[in-house]
Design a protein around this motif. Sequence first.
Motif, PDB file in Angstrom:
ATOM      1  N   ILE A 123     -12.449 -45.898   2.344  1.00  0.00           N
ATOM      2  CA  ILE A 123     -12.540 -44.635   3.092  1.00  0.00           C
ATOM      3  C   ILE A 123     -11.182 -43.946   3.075  1.00  0.00           C
ATOM      4  O   ILE A 123     -10.148 -44.574   3.349  1.00  0.00           O
ATOM      5  N   GLN A 124     -11.179 -42.651   2.770  1.00  0.00           N
ATOM      6  CA  GLN A 124      -9.947 -41.875   2.737  1.00  0.00           C
ATOM      7  C   GLN A 124     -10.056 -40.685   3.680  1.00  0.00           C
ATOM      8  O   GLN A 124     -11.098 -40.022   3.740  1.00  0.00           O
ATOM      9  N   GLY A 125      -8.992 -40.432   4.457  1.00  0.00           N
ATOM     10  CA  GLY A 125      -8.962 -39.267   5.332  1.00  0.00           C
ATOM     11  C   GLY A 125      -9.658 -39.506   6.656  1.00  0.00           C
ATOM     12  O   GLY A 125     -10.045 -40.623   7.007  1.00  0.00           O
ATOM     13  N   THR A 126      -9.861 -38.420   7.414  1.00  0.00           N
ATOM     14  CA  THR A 126     -10.483 -38.475   8.733  1.00  0.00           C
ATOM     15  C   THR A 126     -11.817 -37.744   8.696  1.00  0.00           C
ATOM     16  O   THR A 126     -11.876 -36.557   8.377  1.00  0.00           O
ATOM     17  N   PHE A 127     -12.869 -38.468   9.039  1.00  0.00           N
ATOM     18  CA  PHE A 127     -14.209 -37.883   9.093  1.00  0.00           C
ATOM     19  C   PHE A 127     -14.506 -37.429  10.513  1.00  0.00           C
ATOM     20  O   PHE A 127     -14.402 -38.200  11.458  1.00  0.00           O
ATOM     21  N   LYS A 128     -14.896 -36.164  10.650  1.00  0.00           N
ATOM     22  CA  LYS A 128     -15.302 -35.607  11.936  1.00  0.00           C
ATOM     23  C   LYS A 128     -16.775 -35.234  11.823  1.00  0.00           C
ATOM     24  O   LYS A 128     -17.132 -34.269  11.157  1.00  0.00           O
ATOM     25  N   ASN A 129     -17.616 -36.025  12.448  1.00  0.00           N
ATOM     26  CA  ASN A 129     -19.050 -35.828  12.294  1.00  0.00           C
ATOM     27  C   ASN A 129     -19.683 -35.392  13.602  1.00  0.00           C
ATOM     28  O   ASN A 129     -19.357 -35.928  14.666  1.00  0.00           O
ATOM     29  N   LYS A 149     -13.843 -50.313   3.918  1.00  0.00           N
ATOM     30  CA  LYS A 149     -12.430 -50.507   4.252  1.00  0.00           C
ATOM     31  C   LYS A 149     -11.702 -49.182   4.322  1.00  0.00           C
ATOM     32  O   LYS A 149     -11.888 -48.308   3.466  1.00  0.00           O
ATOM     33  N   GLY A 150     -10.866 -49.056   5.323  1.00  0.00           N
ATOM     34  CA  GLY A 150     -10.078 -47.837   5.461  1.00  0.00           C
ATOM     35  C   GLY A 150      -8.782 -47.904   4.675  1.00  0.00           C
ATOM     36  O   GLY A 150      -8.059 -48.894   4.731  1.00  0.00           O
ATOM     37  N   GLU A 151      -8.516 -46.849   3.921  1.00  0.00           N
ATOM     38  CA  GLU A 151      -7.190 -46.690   3.325  1.00  0.00           C
ATOM     39  C   GLU A 151      -6.219 -46.371   4.459  1.00  0.00           C
ATOM     40  O   GLU A 151      -6.615 -45.976   5.558  1.00  0.00           O
ATOM     41  N   THR A 152      -4.934 -46.520   4.243  1.00  0.00           N
ATOM     42  CA  THR A 152      -3.955 -46.236   5.298  1.00  0.00           C
ATOM     43  C   THR A 152      -4.191 -44.853   5.908  1.00  0.00           C
ATOM     44  O   THR A 152      -4.262 -43.850   5.181  1.00  0.00           O
ATOM     45  N   GLY A 153      -4.356 -44.807   7.225  1.00  0.00           N
ATOM     46  CA  GLY A 153      -4.573 -43.549   7.927  1.00  0.00           C
ATOM     47  C   GLY A 153      -6.020 -43.108   8.019  1.00  0.00           C
ATOM     48  O   GLY A 153      -6.318 -42.085   8.661  1.00  0.00           O
ATOM     49  N   ALA A 154      -6.931 -43.836   7.430  1.00  0.00           N
ATOM     50  CA  ALA A 154      -8.345 -43.431   7.461  1.00  0.00           C
ATOM     51  C   ALA A 154      -8.915 -43.581   8.866  1.00  0.00           C
ATOM     52  O   ALA A 154      -8.635 -44.555   9.573  1.00  0.00           O
ATOM     53  N   ALA A 155      -9.738 -42.610   9.270  1.00  0.00           N
ATOM     54  CA  ALA A 155     -10.268 -42.622  10.631  1.00  0.00           C
ATOM     55  C   ALA A 155     -11.653 -42.006  10.681  1.00  0.00           C
ATOM     56  O   ALA A 155     -11.999 -41.134   9.877  1.00  0.00           O
ATOM     57  N   LEU A 156     -12.438 -42.471  11.644  1.00  0.00           N
ATOM     58  CA  LEU A 156     -13.718 -41.856  11.989  1.00  0.00           C
ATOM     59  C   LEU A 156     -13.569 -41.306  13.391  1.00  0.00           C
ATOM     60  O   LEU A 156     -13.315 -42.051  14.344  1.00  0.00           O
ATOM     61  N   SER A 157     -13.728 -40.017  13.533  1.00  0.00           N
ATOM     62  CA  SER A 157     -13.492 -39.339  14.805  1.00  0.00           C
ATOM     63  C   SER A 157     -14.804 -38.951  15.466  1.00  0.00           C
ATOM     64  O   SER A 157     -15.739 -38.500  14.811  1.00  0.00           O
ATOM     65  N   GLY A 158     -14.838 -39.117  16.779  1.00  0.00           N
ATOM     66  CA  GLY A 158     -16.015 -38.709  17.548  1.00  0.00           C
ATOM     67  C   GLY A 158     -15.817 -37.420  18.309  1.00  0.00           C
ATOM     68  O   GLY A 158     -16.590 -37.105  19.216  1.00  0.00           O
ATOM     69  N   TYR A 176     -24.194 -59.492   6.055  1.00  0.00           N
ATOM     70  CA  TYR A 176     -23.097 -59.778   5.127  1.00  0.00           C
ATOM     71  C   TYR A 176     -22.313 -58.495   4.825  1.00  0.00           C
ATOM     72  O   TYR A 176     -22.150 -58.069   3.686  1.00  0.00           O
ATOM     73  N   LEU A 177     -21.809 -57.930   5.911  1.00  0.00           N
ATOM     74  CA  LEU A 177     -21.111 -56.645   5.875  1.00  0.00           C
ATOM     75  C   LEU A 177     -19.791 -56.779   6.618  1.00  0.00           C
ATOM     76  O   LEU A 177     -19.740 -57.336   7.710  1.00  0.00           O
ATOM     77  N   LYS A 178     -18.733 -56.250   6.020  1.00  0.00           N
ATOM     78  CA  LYS A 178     -17.415 -56.275   6.654  1.00  0.00           C
ATOM     79  C   LYS A 178     -16.889 -54.854   6.832  1.00  0.00           C
ATOM     80  O   LYS A 178     -16.912 -54.062   5.875  1.00  0.00           O
ATOM     81  N   ILE A 179     -16.409 -54.562   8.055  1.00  0.00           N
ATOM     82  CA  ILE A 179     -15.744 -53.291   8.362  1.00  0.00           C
ATOM     83  C   ILE A 179     -14.276 -53.620   8.602  1.00  0.00           C
ATOM     84  O   ILE A 179     -13.952 -54.455   9.460  1.00  0.00           O
ATOM     85  N   GLU A 180     -13.380 -52.965   7.891  1.00  0.00           N
ATOM     86  CA  GLU A 180     -11.973 -53.376   7.926  1.00  0.00           C
ATOM     87  C   GLU A 180     -11.036 -52.175   7.901  1.00  0.00           C
ATOM     88  O   GLU A 180     -11.232 -51.219   7.140  1.00  0.00           O
ATOM     89  N   GLY A 181     -10.013 -52.213   8.751  1.00  0.00           N
ATOM     90  CA  GLY A 181      -8.890 -51.293   8.641  1.00  0.00           C
ATOM     91  C   GLY A 181      -9.184 -49.843   8.931  1.00  0.00           C
ATOM     92  O   GLY A 181      -8.462 -48.958   8.447  1.00  0.00           O
ATOM     93  N   LEU A 182     -10.209 -49.561   9.737  1.00  0.00           N
ATOM     94  CA  LEU A 182     -10.542 -48.181  10.099  1.00  0.00           C
ATOM     95  C   LEU A 182     -10.093 -47.882  11.525  1.00  0.00           C
ATOM     96  O   LEU A 182     -10.066 -48.772  12.380  1.00  0.00           O
ATOM     97  N   THR A 183      -9.800 -46.635  11.791  1.00  0.00           N
ATOM     98  CA  THR A 183      -9.519 -46.175  13.152  1.00  0.00           C
ATOM     99  C   THR A 183     -10.721 -45.412  13.686  1.00  0.00           C
ATOM    100  O   THR A 183     -11.267 -44.530  13.007  1.00  0.00           O
ATOM    101  N   PHE A 184     -11.121 -45.753  14.907  1.00  0.00           N
ATOM    102  CA  PHE A 184     -12.200 -45.057  15.618  1.00  0.00           C
ATOM    103  C   PHE A 184     -11.571 -44.380  16.823  1.00  0.00           C
ATOM    104  O   PHE A 184     -10.975 -45.047  17.678  1.00  0.00           O
TER     105      PHE A 184
END
Length: 463
Positions: A123-129, A149-158, A176-184
């Motif tokens: 994931i790259q950048g910040t997603f605003k959904n 997996k989040g690249e450095t600085g990647a975020a999901l915004s609410g 069998y799913l891994k979520i890693e390195g993301l900002t919420f």
Amino acid sequence: MRDFQFLSLTKELEKLFSKKNVLALAMSVLALLSLLMGCGGGGGDSGSDDDEGALGYEFTTPVLDGILTGYMGDLSSPNVPCNGTTYYLSANVSSEGSGTSSSPFKTFTEAARHLQPGDTLIIQGTFKNPERIKLSSIHGNAGNYITIKGETGAALSGEEISENNNKILKIEDCSYLKIEGLTFKDHVNTKNGGGGIGVYPPANHIVIDSCTFTNLMTTHETDHGTTNGIIVYGNSTTDTIHDIFISNNSFSNMATGWAECLTVTANVEYVNLISNTIDTTGNIGIDVGGNYGYCDDPSKDFARYIYIYDNTVINCVSPNATAGSIYCDGGQHIIIRNNHLSNGQTGFSTGSEQVPKNENYSTGDILIEGNSVDDFDHGVWHCGGYRKELGWVQNVRFTNNTGTNTGYGRNCAVIVFNKCRNIDFSGNTFTNPDHSGVTKVYYSFKDSPYTKNVSDQNNTWGW
């Protein structure tokens, strides 16, 4: 006391037999011993509070003896195999691409359509959904997890989510799913059901590792508003959530209202909460719950086989009630070991806010061992239903913990026993440099049928 003689026997049994078989075997031996030694409740439980809990009768599961390393299920580490294709998803592109680094996907929907066992999505950048992101029917396998997996600085915004009951990310029918390195972050515009990640059935073998959760807030913190950092919510009878590993995440600057930061509740088993940091989130830090009717089958409506290890919980202070930094309210078979709690209201709480359909479903079979608790006005540990009409807490061992500067609040104590039975409170060390006016141990139902078989021994108070 005879119940603690039973504990010695179950220790030896646990050394001889496997973890999967020991509970059933110990239950059978305990039942037989209670009959042979005449410790039962007159041949059955009358159903009234005055007759509940005769010594030996209700002791159906052994208190853990500390030999086990934890209830890990099939997951003992966040490091899982993934050997497939690497795709990219970017918030910074204007059109849908093919998923390569030079032509990334634009939407989660398109990216998810391509994922196969072993694949990694960067994931790259910040997603605003405007609404939550939903991962559904994403399935890796034991030899090849799917990783998001989040690249450095990647975020999901609410920040654009406005409807209730919308987490930023919903995980449902996944394995069998891994979520890693993301900002919420920045989910601040709803009253109820907001937050970072919700895991819903069916789901198994889900890893959430090294993510950041910040600025997740209900709009009505003192008016029954709720939000969570992560909630694992087993609201199905037929589909148990199991084998969940939540580790190395950080939670900060939250207002959970009447909810909790990290919640595991209802029909969920084998969850590992390892080395997370929770700082200033409001209300309860970690909660293991049950008996709320979220799952229609009462025998499954509580979280079980939970391992809570090496977490740091700081500054959990509720504006609504006295919050436990780590709270067990209805869960069973729980190990809480080597956690570090500071600057809150109550360190640990093992409670029972609901009355289960059957007493066998009560909060219990809990080991709290080797933890440190510092600077809590309302004490180190509260154990039991706090009113007689609430449920029981039973079969808990609280040992080798340390507490410093606790129990200073008005009408407070370091340790509080409410409606509970079969409790081993031993080998702990407490220090209060200014101990004037501090009560060591308080029994709210002293000399009553609501608190029984509590062993208070070999504790060091330092004053």
